[in-house]
Design a protein around this motif. Structure first.
Motif, PDB file in Angstrom:
ATOM      1  N   UNK A  94       0.848  -1.195   0.000  1.00  0.00           N
ATOM      2  CA  UNK A  94       0.000   0.000   0.000  1.00  0.00           C
ATOM      3  C   UNK A  94       0.881   1.242   0.000  1.00  0.00           C
ATOM      4  N   UNK A  95       1.267   1.693  -1.162  1.00  0.00           N
ATOM      5  CA  UNK A  95       2.050   2.913  -1.333  1.00  0.00           C
ATOM      6  C   UNK A  95       1.571   3.644  -2.575  1.00  0.00           C
ATOM      7  N   UNK A  96       1.864   4.968  -2.616  1.00  0.00           N
ATOM      8  CA  UNK A  96       1.429   5.779  -3.767  1.00  0.00           C
ATOM      9  C   UNK A  96       2.014   5.244  -5.062  1.00  0.00           C
ATOM     10  N   UNK A  97       3.295   4.885  -5.053  1.00  0.00           N
ATOM     11  CA  UNK A  97       3.930   4.269  -6.214  1.00  0.00           C
ATOM     12  C   UNK A  97       3.885   2.748  -6.033  1.00  0.00           C
ATOM     13  N   UNK A  98       3.003   2.038  -6.760  1.00  0.00           N
ATOM     14  CA  UNK A  98       2.880   0.586  -6.549  1.00  0.00           C
ATOM     15  C   UNK A  98       4.212  -0.135  -6.815  1.00  0.00           C
ATOM     16  N   UNK A  99       4.537  -1.074  -5.913  1.00  0.00           N
ATOM     17  CA  UNK A  99       5.731  -1.909  -6.081  1.00  0.00           C
ATOM     18  C   UNK A  99       5.403  -3.336  -5.641  1.00  0.00           C
ATOM     19  N   UNK A 100       6.179  -4.247  -6.157  1.00  0.00           N
ATOM     20  CA  UNK A 100       5.904  -5.660  -5.908  1.00  0.00           C
ATOM     21  C   UNK A 100       7.220  -6.359  -5.527  1.00  0.00           C
ATOM     22  N   UNK A 101       7.202  -7.216  -4.499  1.00  0.00           N
ATOM     23  CA  UNK A 101       8.427  -7.920  -4.098  1.00  0.00           C
ATOM     24  C   UNK A 101       8.716  -9.099  -5.043  1.00  0.00           C
ATOM     25  N   UNK A 102      10.005  -9.304  -5.360  1.00  0.00           N
ATOM     26  CA  UNK A 102      10.446 -10.413  -6.213  1.00  0.00           C
ATOM     27  C   UNK A 102      11.633 -11.093  -5.532  1.00  0.00           C
ATOM     28  N   UNK A 103      11.523 -12.386  -5.306  1.00  0.00           N
ATOM     29  CA  UNK A 103      12.608 -13.158  -4.682  1.00  0.00           C
ATOM     30  C   UNK A 103      13.088 -14.233  -5.660  1.00  0.00           C
ATOM     31  N   UNK A 104      14.442 -14.344  -5.797  1.00  0.00           N
ATOM     32  CA  UNK A 104      15.044 -15.333  -6.703  1.00  0.00           C
ATOM     33  C   UNK A 104      16.087 -16.113  -5.909  1.00  0.00           C
ATOM     34  N   UNK A 105      15.903 -17.396  -5.896  1.00  0.00           N
ATOM     35  CA  UNK A 105      16.865 -18.232  -5.174  1.00  0.00           C
ATOM     36  C   UNK A 105      18.209 -18.233  -5.897  1.00  0.00           C
ATOM     37  N   UNK A 106      19.243 -18.686  -5.170  1.00  0.00           N
ATOM     38  CA  UNK A 106      20.597 -18.738  -5.739  1.00  0.00           C
ATOM     39  C   UNK A 106      20.619 -19.662  -6.946  1.00  0.00           C
ATOM     40  N   UNK A 107      21.306 -19.161  -7.997  1.00  0.00           N
ATOM     41  CA  UNK A 107      21.480 -19.939  -9.226  1.00  0.00           C
ATOM     42  C   UNK A 107      20.125 -20.383  -9.796  1.00  0.00           C
ATOM     43  N   UNK A 108      19.113 -19.512  -9.688  1.00  0.00           N
ATOM     44  CA  UNK A 108      17.763 -19.905 -10.109  1.00  0.00           C
ATOM     45  C   UNK A 108      17.248 -18.922 -11.162  1.00  0.00           C
ATOM     46  N   UNK A 109      16.217 -19.357 -11.908  1.00  0.00           N
ATOM     47  CA  UNK A 109      15.533 -18.529 -12.900  1.00  0.00           C
ATOM     48  C   UNK A 109      14.087 -18.314 -12.466  1.00  0.00           C
ATOM     49  N   UNK A 110      13.584 -17.112 -12.748  1.00  0.00           N
ATOM     50  CA  UNK A 110      12.194 -16.772 -12.411  1.00  0.00           C
ATOM     51  C   UNK A 110      11.554 -16.129 -13.643  1.00  0.00           C
ATOM     52  N   UNK A 111      10.337 -16.568 -13.932  1.00  0.00           N
ATOM     53  CA  UNK A 111       9.575 -15.958 -15.023  1.00  0.00           C
ATOM     54  C   UNK A 111       8.417 -15.148 -14.421  1.00  0.00           C
ATOM     55  N   UNK A 112       8.276 -13.916 -14.914  1.00  0.00           N
ATOM     56  CA  UNK A 112       7.243 -12.985 -14.401  1.00  0.00           C
ATOM     57  C   UNK A 112       6.365 -12.561 -15.560  1.00  0.00           C
ATOM     58  N   UNK A 113       5.044 -12.590 -15.333  1.00  0.00           N
ATOM     59  CA  UNK A 113       4.077 -12.053 -16.291  1.00  0.00           C
ATOM     60  C   UNK A 113       3.376 -10.833 -15.659  1.00  0.00           C
ATOM     61  N   UNK A 114       3.337  -9.750 -16.418  1.00  0.00           N
ATOM     62  CA  UNK A 114       2.735  -8.490 -15.929  1.00  0.00           C
ATOM     63  C   UNK A 114       1.582  -8.132 -16.852  1.00  0.00           C
ATOM     64  N   UNK A 115       0.430  -7.904 -16.267  1.00  0.00           N
ATOM     65  CA  UNK A 115      -0.760  -7.493 -17.031  1.00  0.00           C
ATOM     66  C   UNK A 115      -1.156  -6.074 -16.610  1.00  0.00           C
ATOM     67  N   UNK A 116      -1.294  -5.181 -17.617  1.00  0.00           N
ATOM     68  CA  UNK A 116      -1.639  -3.775 -17.345  1.00  0.00           C
ATOM     69  C   UNK A 116      -2.865  -3.404 -18.177  1.00  0.00           C
ATOM     70  N   UNK A 117      -3.896  -2.881 -17.492  1.00  0.00           N
ATOM     71  CA  UNK A 117      -5.081  -2.312 -18.146  1.00  0.00           C
ATOM     72  C   UNK A 117      -5.303  -0.925 -17.538  1.00  0.00           C
ATOM     73  N   UNK A 118      -5.438   0.085 -18.399  1.00  0.00           N
ATOM     74  CA  UNK A 118      -5.600   1.432 -17.864  1.00  0.00           C
ATOM     75  C   UNK A 118      -6.222   2.342 -18.908  1.00  0.00           C
ATOM     76  N   UNK A 119      -7.052   3.264 -18.434  1.00  0.00           N
ATOM     77  CA  UNK A 119      -7.614   4.272 -19.335  1.00  0.00           C
ATOM     78  C   UNK A 119      -6.674   5.450 -19.515  1.00  0.00           C
ATOM     79  N   UNK A 120      -5.642   5.533 -18.699  1.00  0.00           N
ATOM     80  CA  UNK A 120      -4.671   6.601 -18.821  1.00  0.00           C
ATOM     81  C   UNK A 120      -3.612   6.215 -19.841  1.00  0.00           C
ATOM     82  N   UNK A 121      -2.668   7.119 -20.037  1.00  0.00           N
ATOM     83  CA  UNK A 121      -1.591   6.847 -20.976  1.00  0.00           C
ATOM     84  C   UNK A 121      -0.764   5.662 -20.477  1.00  0.00           C
ATOM     85  N   UNK A 122      -0.445   4.755 -21.374  1.00  0.00           N
ATOM     86  CA  UNK A 122       0.284   3.533 -21.015  1.00  0.00           C
ATOM     87  C   UNK A 122       1.771   3.838 -20.839  1.00  0.00           C
ATOM     88  N   UNK A 123       2.081   4.494 -19.750  1.00  0.00           N
ATOM     89  CA  UNK A 123       3.480   4.793 -19.444  1.00  0.00           C
ATOM     90  C   UNK A 123       4.054   3.620 -18.645  1.00  0.00           C
TER      91      UNK A 123
END
Length: 753
Positions: A94-123
């Motif tokens: 809960x912050x004005x600038x949304x942020x999300x935690x990401x944890x990656x184990x040692x010598x590991x790979x992580x795949x992230x999918x981000x979905x954005x829907x907005x009526x404002x400019x897609x910045x």
């Protein structure tokens, strides 16, 4: 990056897509403008280190409404969300600038999918931060935002107060532009986070605030560029651009926000042509503009050229959805400071001009007073000289009529004589006239008579002069002929008090030197220009006349004709007349009569007047005792003031008055109910007073009709046989007016009985 136009794909659907369905991007994604689609980002991360790695993920601008982040761990997609589409309590952080935690184990790979829907400019600009870098960036952002907030909150109230105190509209309007634009940038930068209940209304607030800011700024430009003084087509273009732009922005609050913002992105660039064009037209029309107008024109022209040549985004004067950083408000704040400086400089120039004008007026007043002192001093010297001459002769001149009175009184004691009382009375009157003339001369020598022009009825004034003139003429068995031109104005602006003195003095002078003769008072209108009338006044007698070579000397005090032997007097009347005429811009002209005697005349330019200029249409004598007794009177006059005043007067005495503005309306009243008296004006548009009289005589032969007019009754050819039952000239006294009405109403009642 993958675009989902229908927003139908789930995280598992997107994860199952092959690489060919995605578009590879650089480290910074391009601006996607406004879109209804859902945008998916696929990010692959690898931790080459031998220890776990924890990072913060930011997806993009704080205004993005629906941000969902999915992390694949142990074969399961873990979802997180943020944005105004969700209640704050459902955000991952809960912050004005949304942020999300990401944890990656040692010598590991992580795949992230981000979905954005907005009526404002897609910045969209996904970034990974460690704790130190993220908090440093947040501290820098908060520091800069705090400075901007402080500057705006400092400048804004100062400008509003200064604009109110200086009465400078341009400064107040500019302050209001900042007052609405700054909250717009705050909403766009996610500050509604601190007001969670308003978060779902972010786009609507942006629409309303941007429309208001856009309108206020162009109202400011309208005044700054003095568009009111420019051609009509440019005024209409300017106002149409303002109205259409505000409507387009405001429609986003009720319609499709994305579509309206897409249109406005192109619509706003027209301002980069309109503002410089306004400057060019102002130069062509030689309308002087301030340096501030030049600066704004240069700024718009530079931004338009930059956008055209380099296709760069315009982040100043946005009023829409683009970047809208808080720093863009500093541009308007800078403009506000410039307007404040302009207002202060303008006020100082105005004060300097006012001080210079006051100094000039003081100098002019000083010179006027000096000139007035010199004039009054000279007048006082002349007055003292006149009084010296007067005192040298006063004892002899005053003794003559007094000795005559004493002699006649002794004769009466000796025996009766009918002529002695008349002689005593005549001598006493001569002495009174001399005293009046001496008093008038004394007042005039020490005090300049001030002319007081007031509107009044000319024929009513001349009627009083005629009545008094007949009495003056009759004292020596003279006959007075009153000759008035038919085209005299009905009402004029004049100093009737001084004009009365002039005419009575001339009539007295003519009657004094004429016995058993005729005195003619003639008044004609020589010329008429618009509302200016040139009136010619002349008094002609067939008395003893004037000796040759003495006309000029007769206008001086204490000078009389050499042929005057048996008539008492001191030669002051004509001197007083000449002085008064000089103050009226005229002069007394003396000529010989065609059959003997003399002619004294003068011309005056008088301005015409209307009855709307008058304070009343009658003279209150306070001697009338009349009871209307409910008798009905129809009063017709095309002038509302006359109807109102006479209606109030007659209503106060108990009459039932019906007011009509035209003859047709008066006939309608008579048709609906009987009346005891009809009072009408003579000159009216449409059916005049004579036509009304003819119609009344044909329909209601027993109804008395009274004429109350500003001019004497002048029948038309077709109405020559008609006569009014009574006529009165305006302004009649209330005594005469009510007596005439009482007599006519009584006549009407007797006929009815």
């Amino acid at each position: 990056m993958f675009e989902d136009p229908g927003k139908e794909f789930s995280v598992t659907d997107v994860a199952a897509l092959d690489d060919g369905s995605f578009v590879t991007t650089t480290s910074k994604l391009p601006a996607l403008a406004f879109t209804h689609s859902a945008i998916w980002l696929r990010v692959s991360l690898h931790n080459p280190q031998s220890w776990p790695c924890e990072r913060w993920l930011t997806v993009g601008d704080a205004r993005l409404e629906d941000v969902q982040v999915y992390v694949l761990q142990n074969g399961t997609w873990t979802g997180m969300q943020a944005g105004s589409a969700y209640p704050v309590k459902q955000w991952t952080i809960a912050e004005r600038q949304p942020r999300f935690p990401v944890e990656i184990a040692a010598q590991d790979n992580v795949q992230i999918l981000i979905r954005v829907v907005s009526r404002s400019l897609m910045l969209i600009n996904p970034q990974l931060w460690d704790d130190t870098a993220f908090f440093e960036q947040r501290m820098d952002s908060q520091l800069s935002d705090g400075i901007i907030w402080g500057l705006v909150l400092l400048i804004l109230p100062i400008s509003l107060v200064a604009g109110y105190l200086l009465r400078f509209r341009l400064l107040i309007i500019n302050a209001f532009a900042l007052l609405f634009y700054f909250p717009l940038t705050a909403v766009a930068n996610g500050y509604l986070f601190y007001l969670p209940s308003l978060l779902p209304w972010s786009r609507e607030l942006v629409a309303v605030l941007s429309a208001i800011s856009f309108s206020i700024f162009f109202i400011y430009a309208f005044l700054l560029f003095r568009v009111r003084r420019l051609p009509r087509w440019l005024q209409i273009t300017f106002l149409l651009y303002l109205v259409l732009g505000a409507f387009l922005l405001l429609w986003g609050a009720y319609g499709d926000f994305i579509t309206t913002r897409s249109y406005f992105t192109y619509y706003r660039y027209a301002a980069h042509v309109l503002i410089p064009l306004t400057l060019v037209v102002a130069l062509y029309k030689k309308v002087k503009l301030s340096w501030l107008a030049w600066g704004i024109s240069a700024l718009f022209l530079a931004q338009g050229t930059k956008g055209l040549l380099w296709e760069a985004e315009n982040d100043i004067w946005l009023y829409g959805e683009d970047k809208l950083g808080l720093s863009s408000a500093l541009i308007i704040a800078f403009l506000l400071i410039s307007t404040l400086n302009f207002a202060i400089a303008h006020t100082r120039r105005r004060e300097r001009r006012a001080l210079a004008e006051i100094a000039y007026l003081q100098q002019a007043e000083h010179e006027r007073l000096e000139s007035q002192v010199q004039l009054r001093t000279q007048q006082l010297r002349d007055s003292l000289q006149s009084r010296s001459a007067l005192l040298a002769r006063i004892s002899h001149d005053m003794r003559t009529p007094l000795n005559s009175i004493i002699s006649y009184a002794h004769q009466l004691q000796v025996g009766p004589a009918q002529s002695y009382p008349e002689r005593i009375e005549r001598s006493a009157r001569q002495q009174l006239e001399m005293l009046d003339d001496l008093l008038e001369l004394s007042r005039h020598e020490l005090l300049q008579i001030e002319m007081s022009l007031e509107p009044g009825y000319l024929f009513g004034f001349l009627q009083e002069i005629e009545e008094e003139g007949r009495y003056i003429a009759s004292r020596q068995n003279n006959k007075l002929v009153f000759n008035l031109d038919s085209n005299l104005p009905l009402l004029v602006h004049a100093d009737f008090r001084q004009l009365r003195r002039i005419l009575i003095n001339l009539l007295n002078n003519a009657a004094k030197f004429t016995s058993d003769g005729t005195i003619v008072l003639r008044i004609t209108c020589q010329e008429h220009q618009n509302q200016q009338f040139c009136l010619d006044f002349s008094v002609q007698d067939n008395g003893i006349g004037l000796p040759h070579g003495m006309r000029e000397s007769l206008l001086k005090p204490f000078h009389r004709g050499s042929n005057v032997t048996h008539t008492e007097g001191f030669g002051l009347g004509l001197s007083i007349v000449n002085e008064l005429l000089q103050q009226m811009g005229s002069k007394l002209v003396i000529a010989d009569g065609p059959t003997g005697g003399s002619i004294f005349g003068f011309t005056l330019w008088l301005e015409g007047a209307t009855e709307e200029d008058l304070d009343t249409v009658f003279v209150e004598s306070h001697q009338a005792f009349t009871d209307g007794g409910g008798r009905r009177i129809v009063l017709v006059d095309d002038v509302e003031l006359t109807r109102t005043f006479l209606g109030d007067l007659l209503g106060g005495y108990g009459f039932e008055v019906r007011l009509a503005s035209s003859a047709e309306e008066a006939l309608a009243y008579l048709e609906s109910e009987p009346a005891d008296l009809l009072i009408t004006d003579q000159i009216m548009p449409g059916m005049n007073g004579w036509a009304l009289l003819q119609e009344v005589r044909a329909r209601y032969s027993d109804l008395p009709v009274m004429l109350y007019s500003a001019s004497p009754a002048r029948a038309e050819r077709q109405s020559a046989e008609l006569l009014f039952d009574a006529t009165l000239l305006k302004p009649a006294s209330t005594t005469d007016l009510l007596a005439c009405i009482e007599r006519l109403c009584a006549k009407s009642t007797a006929l009815t009985v």
